[in-house]
Design an enzyme around this catalytic site. Structure first.
Site: not given
Lengths: 304, 138
Positions: A51-52, A80, A101, A129
């Site tokens: 969603r974000t 990696k 995120r 957030h």
């Protein structure tokens, strides 16, 4: 060059300006359709959040820009062993702005310290957030026409809910806002929120375990999910879980002008029977999230 | 208890009792070749007990670190057997690479080579928080 890592990075005036810009975008979308032409947003999502991420991507596309990035750590150089700092330096060569995120708290700050382009925190673990909070504020502003002089009820998990903590911090800066904090004893707001936000701002608040009792006075009801894993005792969870599920009967004494918000995703804490109620704003909230992210991208890219 | 008189050096006085050894480590005094004395639980008029560090050389001190440990610490600079300067450290606004964040969810727990930064968020109560995750320093 600025980044947005925490909602407190923004002054009240800047928040108001972002909201005003988002409202202008809603009213005149065509005027913004080419504002970010030839600009690229990099969405660096080290954990899934459909969603974000899609909200950020839709925001940039609607501004005429383009999007690059990854949606899980396994498909990035993090697999990696590349550090966040190095990834930020590298992505700065390809993009004009980053939305990140990350499951680790503070990762976007590390990125911002090493990138040469703006970084937006799109959620760092249970920490911050800020674009969710901006989304909430735009929704309240659009529904109520103001962000001051109202009673806001926050219900559910107030202990671990980062969206609630940020909302309390942001709204306590507006005049005449009272809070009613509705939660079981186990999930009351933590001490640092009480001391650093509620007591420090001098905002009026009270705590209750009863959603029904609080309902008549609320102008805004911000629902969050009560999660089973937050309880030490299964018996306590079973005893309390239904108390914080919003059903039509619990709205009988609510104001006709109430606005019901939820950061989503919803599991069962708001009955689907509420969705058709005009007071339900949580899907409008999702749409508002795209508009406020558009305004934020413009601000950080310094596009007029 | 007798400790030799310092001619040129530093006396760090009024260290909270029990924290002298911690300060010894933070300041890297184990790496010095000169004489260093740690006196634990010395009598103190104000606090009952205190720790003292005597360093037989004038070295550069990290005053931010001393201020973080306790702003009531006194630093006496000795030259030619005389005290030429007496200073109290200030409570620093920020400390870098002194303490580590204990939050296992903090990016500092996995990201190599980044500085551990704590910022003073409440001067009255001397509260420091991690610059990355906002966890309060213990």
């Amino acid at each position: 060059m600025r980044s947005l890592l925490d909602i407190s990075d923004l002054t009240v005036e800047e928040i108001d300006a972002l909201i005003a810009k988002a409202q202008d975008i809603i009213e005149h979308p065509d005027q913004y359709a080419e504002k970010c032409r030839r600009k690229k947003l990099a969405t660096l999502f080290y954990e899934p959040s459909t969603r974000t991420r899609l909200s950020f991507e839709a925001a940039m596309l609607e501004l005429g820009g383009s999007v690059i990035g990854f949606s899980e750590a396994q498909s990035s150089s993090a697999a990696k062993g590349e550090s966040v700092a190095d990834t930020a330096r590298v992505i700065s060569c390809f993009a004009d702005i980053i939305a990140m995120r990350h499951p680790k708290e503070g990762a976007p700050r590390v990125a911002a310290m090493n990138a040469s382009i703006p970084v937006i925190n799109a959620g760092d673990g249970g920490h911050n957030h800020p674009t969710q909070t901006l989304t909430d504020l735009l929704t309240i502003k659009r529904e109520k026409g103001r962000l001051d002089h109202m009673t806001v009820g926050c219900c559910g998990d107030l202990k671990f809910g980062r969206t609630v903590h940020s909302l309390l911090g942001a709204m306590s800066r507006y005049e005449g806002v009272d809070f009613v904090l509705i939660s079981p004893e186990e999930l009351k707001v933590p001490e640092h929120v009480r001391s650093d936000i509620l007591n420090a701002s001098g905002v009026k608040y009270r705590e209750t375990e009863s959603l029904l009792e609080a309902m008549p006075e609320l102008d805004v009801l911000y629902m969050t999910r009560v999660q089973r894993e937050r309880f030490i005792s299964e018996a306590d969870y079973v005893r309390l879980k239904d108390t914080y599920i919003l059903t039509p009967d619990k709205l009988e004494n609510a104001k006709a002008s109430l606005s019901i918000l939820h950061p989503l995703p919803r599991v069962n804490e708001i009955s689907v029977a509420i969705d058709a109620d005009p007071r339900a704003c949580y899907f409008k909230q999702v749409l508002n999230g795209k508009f406020i992210r558009m305004a934020l991208i413009l601000m950080l890219l310094e596009v007029e | 208890m007798l400790i030799g008189t310092i001619v040129d050096g530093i006396v760090i006085d009024h260290i909270p009792a029990g924290r002298g050894m911690e300060l010894y480590g933070y300041l890297g005094l184990d790496k010095l070749n000169c004489e260093v004395a740690l006196i634990k639980n010395a009598p103190s008029g104000k606090r009952g007990k205190k720790d003292i560090l005597k360093i037989n050389e004038v070295i550069d001190l990290n005053f931010d670190l001393l201020g973080y440990i306790d702003p009531h610490i006194t630093v006496n600079i000795i030259r030619g057997g005389e005290r030429v300067e007496k200073r109290h450290p200030d409570l620093p606004d920020e400390i870098r690479d002194v303490i580590r964040c204990k939050n296992p969810r903090c990016i500092t727990s996995t990201e190599q080579e980044i500085q551990h930064i704590f910022k003073l968020t409440d001067r009255e109560n001397r509260v420091y928080r991690c610059a990355y995750c906002d966890t309060r320093a213990k």
